[in-house]
Design an enzyme around this catalytic site. Structure first.
Site, PDB file in Angstrom:
ATOM      1  N   HIS A 244      20.670  69.696  49.044  1.00 14.12           N
ATOM      2  CA  HIS A 244      21.337  70.799  49.729  1.00 14.12           C
ATOM      3  C   HIS A 244      21.737  71.851  48.712  1.00 14.12           C
ATOM      4  CE1 HIS A 244      23.797  72.907  52.670  1.00 14.12           C
ATOM      5  NE2 HIS A 244      24.687  73.053  51.705  1.00 14.12           N
TER       6      HIS A 244
ATOM      7  N   ASP B  30      32.269  71.099  63.180  1.00 15.15           N
ATOM      8  CA  ASP B  30      32.130  72.074  62.095  1.00 15.15           C
ATOM      9  C   ASP B  30      31.716  73.431  62.647  1.00 15.15           C
ATOM     10  OD1 ASP B  30      31.811  73.027  59.312  1.00 15.15           O
ATOM     11  OD2 ASP B  30      29.733  73.196  59.955  1.00 15.15           O
TER      12      ASP B  30
ATOM     13  N   ARG C  27      37.204  79.807  61.305  1.00 15.91           N
ATOM     14  CA  ARG C  27      37.550  80.153  59.913  1.00 15.91           C
ATOM     15  C   ARG C  27      37.039  81.545  59.564  1.00 15.91           C
ATOM     16  NH1 ARG C  27      34.580  75.858  56.806  1.00 15.91           N
ATOM     17  NH2 ARG C  27      35.254  77.001  54.975  1.00 15.91           N
TER      18      ARG C  27
ATOM     19  N   SER D  18      33.035  70.922  55.415  1.00 15.00           N
ATOM     20  CA  SER D  18      32.084  71.568  56.318  1.00 15.00           C
ATOM     21  C   SER D  18      30.647  71.225  55.905  1.00 15.00           C
ATOM     22  CB  SER D  18      32.324  73.086  56.272  1.00 15.00           C
ATOM     23  OG  SER D  18      31.251  73.786  56.811  1.00 15.00           O
TER      24      SER D  18
ATOM     25  N   LYS E 276      27.905  67.898  57.718  1.00 16.58           N
ATOM     26  CA  LYS E 276      26.540  68.096  58.225  1.00 16.58           C
ATOM     27  C   LYS E 276      25.549  67.247  57.442  1.00 16.58           C
ATOM     28  CE  LYS E 276      27.390  72.447  57.759  1.00 16.58           C
ATOM     29  NZ  LYS E 276      27.785  73.837  57.774  1.00 16.58           N
TER      30      LYS E 276
HETATM   31  N1  URA Z   1      28.579  76.602  54.105  1.00 15.90           N
HETATM   32  C1  URA Z   1      29.029  75.773  55.059  1.00 15.90           C
HETATM   33  O1  URA Z   1      28.246  75.097  55.714  1.00 15.90           O
HETATM   34  N2  URA Z   1      30.357  75.682  55.259  1.00 15.90           N
HETATM   35  C2  URA Z   1      31.268  76.403  54.566  1.00 15.90           C
HETATM   36  O2  URA Z   1      32.449  76.270  54.795  1.00 15.90           O
HETATM   37  C3  URA Z   1      30.783  77.272  53.584  1.00 15.90           C
HETATM   38  C4  URA Z   1      29.427  77.349  53.369  1.00 15.90           C
END
Ligand code: URA
Length: 441
Positions: free
Chosen positions: A82, A161, A168, A183, A187
Site C-alpha cells: 500500500h 471508514d 473528517r 483509516s 481497509k
Molecule cells: N488515506 C486514507 O485512506 N485515510 C486517511 O485518513 C488518509 C489517507
C-alpha cells in the site's frame, strides 16, 4: 453507553476501553449516532490523541464494520502493498506483475484517485475493456490461475471508514496520526492479506510533508498491522519530486510498461526492486533480500513480468495488445513542449503542483464524482539535479482543451525552481520501519 459520556471522556483526556470504541464505531456506522456527535468526538481525538491500544481497537472496529475478504482459497502467503499516495506513483502497475511473475500471489484491491494523486484503478482503465469490478469468486480464481488480480474495492469494505473519512474531510480532522493510520489499516486488514508492505511517502507531493511525521505514521501503521497479527513493514520514500517522469493515467501506464520492458526510469525501477524484495521475503520465497532482488531482476530481464501484465489485462477483459503496442493508448489532441525560461540546475520541483497540472488538464478528480480524461497529463523532461539551458524543454503537456493548457503551463513553470548552483536530489529510499524499530536504508 451514551455517546455524550464518551465524547466528554475523550475531551477530558481519558483513555477509552475496547467496548467503548467498538460501540462508537458500530453505532455510528448503523446510523444511531448523528454526525454532530461523531464530529465532536473526532475533534476530541484530534486534540487529545489516542494511545497505541486505542488506535488498534479503533482500526479493528472499523475493519469489522463490513466485509472482510476471505483469501484462504488462494494458495500461498498473500502479501499486499500500500502506498500513502503520491504524484506519478505507478508502482503497483510494475510491482504487481513482477511479484506475480516470481510466483507470489498478488490479490490487490485498489482505489481511484482523488485530488492530485492518481489511483491504480483509473490507470488500469486506460486498457480498452479492462474491468475493475470482479466478483469475489472471479477475483480469487484469477489469482489462483495467473497469480494476479487487481480490482476496485467492494462497497462494503470498512464502511465505517468511508463514513468517518467523509466527516473528517469537512470537520478539519483528517490530519491526525491515529485517525489516518486506523483509516488506512482498517481497509488493508479487511482486504485479507497475510502480510503488508507499506510505502509511506514524504515530501512536497505527499500527505506527510515532513520526514518525522512520515516516520510517526509508519510506526503507527506497522504497530497496528503487527498488532493485528499481520507481518507488516513500512518503507519511507521520497515524494519531493514525482516518481518517474509521467503523471497522468495512460501516460503512467505507458511508463510502467516501459519499465517492465527494461526501459524505465531509475527511481521507479529501484523502488519496485526494494518494495518487491520485502514482499518476496514476507511471502517466504527467500530469506535474503538480495536474493529476492535477483529474482525480480530476472523476471524483468526475461520479460516474464511484462507478459504477466498482459495476462492480467486479458484475464480482466482488457485488450492485451496495448502492452506490446503502446501507441494504441488514447492520445489527446494537443501535445505542447514547455521550454525553460532560465539556465541553471533544477533545485526543487513542487510535486503537488505537478499533480495539480494533471488535475487542471482533466487527468484527476476534484470531487469523487468527477469524470477524468485518461489521455491527458504531463511528462517531465528534467528532474532535480539536472542541468537545463534556457529554451530547453523541461516538460511536455498532453491536453484536450486549449483553455486549460495555458493554466497548466503556468502552474508547471511555477513548480520548477532553477538555481545557478548544482543541486542534489533527496535519497529515494530513506527509512525502514519494522516491528523492531526504525533504521536508515
Ligand atoms: N488515506 C486514507 O485512506 N485515510 C486517511 O485518513 C488518509 C489517507
Amino acid at each position: 453507553m451514551r455517546m455524550y459520556d464518551l465524547i466528554e471522556k475523550k475531551r477530558d483526556g481519558f483513555e477509552l476501553d475496547t467496548d467503548e470504541i467498538r460501540y462508537i464505531i458500530s453505532e455510528y456506522t448503523n446510523g444511531n449516532i448523528p454526525d454532530y456527535q461523531m464530529s465532536a468526538f473526532l475533534m476530541a481525538v484530534y486534540f487529545k490523541g489516542m494511545n497505541k491500544r486505542e488506535t488498534l481497537d479503533l482500526t479493528m472496529a472499523m475493519r469489522d464494520s463490513g466485509d472482510i475478504l476471505d483469501l484462504s482459497g488462494i494458495e500461498g502467503i498473500k502479501v499486499d502493498k500500500h502506498s500513502t499516495g503520491g504524484v506519478g506513483d505507478k508502482v503497483s502497475l510494475v510491482l504487481g506483475p513482477m511479484v506475480a511473475a516470481c510466483g507470489v500471489p498478488v490479490a490487490k484491491m485498489s482505489g481511484r484517485g482523488l485530488g492530485h494523486t492518481g489511483g491504480t484503478i483509473d490507470k488500469l482503465e486506460s486498457f480498452e475493456g479492462y474491468s475493475t469490478t470482479l466478483s469475489e469468486e472471479k477475483f480469487i480464481s484469477n489469482v489462483n490461475n495467473i497469480k494476479i488480480a487487481i480490482a476496485s474495492q467492494t462497497a462494503n469494505l470498512a464502511p465505517a471508514d468511508k463514513k468517518i473519512y467523509a466527516l473528517r474531510d469537512v470537520t478539519a480532522t483528517v490530519d491526525n496520526i491515529s485517525l489516518i493510520a486506523s483509516s488506512i489499516m482498517s481497509k488493508k486488514l479487511a482486504s485479507g492479506a497475510d502480510a503488508i508492505v507499506l510505502d509511506v511517502k514524504t515530501g512536497s507531493g505527499a500527505f506527510m510533508k515532513e520526514e518525522k511525521d512520515a516516520i510517526t505514521l509508519a510506526q503507527e501503521m506497522v504497530s497496528i498491522g503487527n498488532g493485528a497479527g499481520k507481518d507488516t513493514i513500512a518503507i519511507i520514500t521520497d515524494m519531493d519530486q514525482p516518481l518517474g517522469y509521467a503523471v497522468g493515467n495512460a501516460l503512467e501506464v505507458k511508463e510502467a510498461i516501459d519499465t517492465l520492458d527494461g526501459n524505465g526510469p531509475d527511481d521507479l525501477i529501484e523502488l519496485c526492486y526494494v518494495l518487491g524484495s520485502y514482499m518476496l521475503v514476507a511471502a517466504g520465497k527467500t530469506e535474503d533480500a538480495d536474493m529476492a532482488r535477483v529474482m525480480l531482476e530476472k523476471v524483468v530481464e526475461d520479460k516474464s513480468a511484462l507478459n504477466k501484465l498482459a495476462e492480467l489485462v486479458e484475464a480482466q477483459g482488457g485488450d492485451k495488445s496495448f502492452v506490446y503496442e503502446t501507441e494504441k493508448f488514447s492520445k489527446p489532441s494537443i501535445i505542447m513542449e514547455v521550454p525553460s525560461v532560465e539556465t541553471g540546475f533544477v533545485e526543487k520541483i513542487d510535486t503537488s503542483d505537478i499533480g495539480a497540472v494533471s488535475l487542471i488538464l482533466g487527468g484527476g478528480r476534484e470531487t469523487k464524482e468527477s469524470e477524468i480524461d485518461l489521455s491527458v497529463g504531463v511528462v517531465l523532461r528534467k528532474k532535480v539535479g539536472d542541468k537545463v539551458e534556457q529554451g530547453e524543454n523541461i516538460a511536455t503537456l498532453y491536453a484536450n482543451d486549449l483553455n486549460k493548457l495555458s493554466l497548466a503551463k503556468d502552474r508547471l513553470l511555477n513548480a520548477f525552481c532553477i538555481t545557478v548552483t548544482p543541486a542534489k536530489a533527496q535519497p529515494l529510499i530513506k527509512w525502514i520501519v519494522g516491528k523492531n524499530g526504525v533504521k536508515r536504508y
